[in-house]
Design a protein around this motif. Structure first.
Motif: not given
Length: 604
Positions: A240-245, A265-269, A278-282, A298-303
């Motif tokens: 999560k540290m790398g993802a949030y950075m 952005l899809n890869q980030l979600i 989940a909240r970060a993905g939202l 895919n954006t909607y599905y991944l979210t």
């Protein structure tokens, strides 16, 4: 002599390397293609696999055998007099040798001596001048193919290794301070190579990228951002540290045009979904408009998938609403997972709306998702009819696997007291599939019997028997109960006899229905006979049967004697009668005795 300069010029011109086609100046390495055969005027192609070449000391005289062997060892191409004479009038240095001038320089030596000496000196001069080394050395690109200063050189590789070692270092010193201490000539190529380094933590890659952005403008490009995001997304040890950075970095540069796209952005979600954040993905999903990016299917599905892992059903439905409004739906398999997720959250009506949009877009769902949707709809009274309508869309080639799905709809119709609709669906199943099982028949028979539609119940039971399915005890009991409630005890007893014929052992419920029915009709003798037949058949009456009979005998028949006998049977069987019923026997007995006493006194 004149032929010396011509031969030498021909030899070197025919073997000199031609420039290679220009390649990308910024490539990290260059691959040299083989040199094609080439021609000189009308001469035949000269192949690099040289054949024997014979030099002649004069137009009519060949070199000696020793010199011929030496030339053969070099692999030269064999040449004719005419080829040598057409080789040109100048030497390799471009100076016109002239025929007679060359003769004077040779000092008037014999032609044969000059020929041998000339060939020998030619070879010596070539070796001294490194001409032969240039001819037979490994292929080198020349001209425009020469190494471009912007390419990754050996020094650049060393610098890449320095940075990689630093990023893999687990020391506590701040990363940017460590990077400032090493001497690195930043370039787009170097940064790209570092970002593709394996076994480097995500937060170190993001830290390096931030450091590079301060010094090298070319790093700020979509290509570089994609490399960074791909590196973190494909990392097996994503944290999560790398993802949030990374997300903080994207928020800083996202408003700059051309640095962020939908794929990033899809890869980030997806990363936050894997980390169950989940909240970060939202939050990433909500930033699409701000970054001028358009969500795709895919954006909607991944979210939604990220929200599913935290069971955030309401938030997921808000994303679904935006998906339906945009018309951008994922493929059928992913859409099926979305529908199943909504059904799991008891949002069946919402799931049905997603299904309708899929139908409009001609997107086909997996059969398992469709089955789950129909079964979920049939569990709610207000959506049973919707489930029934969906069965019309069931693929005919998959009907044989749909017993459970159709059965759930039959059960739902029976539950909402629509036995005739349930019967129609049952008959449809019997005619065109899927083949109904005993449970489905029992649902319909029970619903018809409870509704007092006994003729239809008997007809369904006959269909059941005609399909080779034997009605179980439960089926017989349901029909007997329907007849008993209507006061048709003879019909109920007939069903009992049929059940007794087809089953070696009946349940206590079978007799309980008859005993209650006869008591209701005040046919106490038949009720007592059923109790006796029950024991003879090997079915032990329970306290409920005795209690029902004793209360009926006491209150309606005022037969405390028979009731007392039944009480003794209960004691012998180890059953206990309720205190109120026991008191009832005593009270009836006392009342009868008082009545008899008053009658005797009256007669006296």
């Amino acid at each position: 002599m004149w032929w010396r300069s011509r031969a030498r010029g021909f030899l070197l011109r025919s073997l000199i390397r031609r420039p290679f086609p220009s390649q990308s100046k910024r490539g990290s390495s260059k691959t040299l293609s083989p040199i094609p055969p080439f021609t000189l005027g009308w001469a035949r192609p000269v192949n690099l696999q040289f054949q024997n070449l014979r030099f002649f000391s004069s137009p009519n005289e060949a070199v000696s055998g020793d010199d011929e062997d030496k030339n053969r060892s070099f692999g030269f191409v064999e040449s004719s007099d005419s080829l040598i004479s057409d080789a040109g009038e100048t030497g390799i240095d471009g100076v016109d040798d002239g025929g007679e001038g060359s003769s004077e320089l040779d000092g008037g030596k014999d032609e044969s001596q000059v020929g041998a000496e000339s060939l020998s000196s030619l070879r010596e001069e070539s070796i001294q001048d490194d001409d032969s080394l240039g001819i037979f050395a490994p292929l080198e690109p020349v001209g425009e193919a020469a190494e471009d200063p912007g390419s990754v050189t050996e020094i650049d590789i060393q610098q890449v290794d320095k940075v990689r070692s630093l990023l893999r270092d687990s020391s506590q010193e701040p990363l940017e301070s460590s990077l400032d201490k090493i001497e690195v000539s930043l370039s787009e190529e170097l940064v790209a190579m570092v970002l593709q380094t394996p076994y480097v933590s995500g937060h170190n890659l993001v830290g390096f990228f931030r450091w590079a952005l301060r010094s090298e403008e070319s790093v700020k490009s979509l290509k570089m951002v994609e490399l960074l995001v791909n590196a973190l997304s494909s990392s097996a040890d994503l944290n999560k540290m790398g993802a949030y950075m990374l997300w903080d970095l994207i928020k800083e540069i996202g408003n700059e045009k051309g640095l962020v796209n939908t794929s990033i952005l899809n890869q980030l979600i997806s990363m936050f979904g894997r980390l169950e954040k989940a909240r970060a993905g939202l939050e990433v999903f909500d930033k699409f408009d701000e970054f001028s990016c358009n969500p795709d299917g895919n954006t909607y599905y991944l979210t939604i998938e990220a929200l599913r892992k935290r069971s955030m059903f309401n938030a997921a439905w808000s994303v679904c609403e935006k998906m339906l409004s945009s018309g951008n739906l994922p493929d059928g398999e992913k859409l099926g997972k979305v529908i199943s997720f909504l059904c799991k959250g008891k949002m069946t009506k919402e799931a049905h709306l997603v299904y309708l949009m899929a139908q409009e877009k001609k997107i086909f769902l997996p059969r398992s998702s469709f089955d789950y949707l129909v079964s979920s709809l049939s569990r709610k009274d207000e959506t049973v009819r919707i489930a029934l309508e969906l069965l019309d869309n069931y693929p005919t080639d998959s009907l044989k696997y749909a017993n459970t799905t159709f059965g759930s709809v039959v059960h739902g119709l029976c539950r909402v007291k629509e036995p005739q609709e349930a019967k129609k669906l049952l008959l449809r199943m019997a005619q065109s599939g899927p083949a109904p099982g005993s449970a489905v028949f029992n649902y319909v028979i029970t619903a018809l019997s409870k509704g007092g539609e006994m003729e239809d119940a008997i007809a369904v039971m006959k269909i059941m028997e005609g399909r080779g399915l034997r009605p179980d005890i439960y089926t017989y009991c349901v029909i007997m109960s329907g007849f008993a409630k209507g006061g048709l005890m003879d019909e109920a007893y007939g069903i009992y006899r049929e059940a007794k014929k087809n089953h070696a052992k009946l349940s206590p419920v079978t007799y309980h229905i008859l005993i209650r029915g006869y008591c209701k009709m005040e046919e106490y003798d038949k009720a007592l006979n059923c109790l006796k037949e029950m024991k003879d058949y090997g079915v032990q009456p329970n306290a409920d049967e005795y209690n029902k009979l004793i209360k009926t005998l006491c209150l309606k028949a005022v037969d405390w004697c028979t009731a007392e006998k039944l009480l003794e049977e209960m004691k012998e069987s180890g059953l206990f009668l309720k205190g109120t019923t026991r008191s009832l026997i005593t009270a009836v007995k006392e009342l009868e005795q008082e009545a008899q006493s008053e009658s005797v006194h009256a007669e006296a």
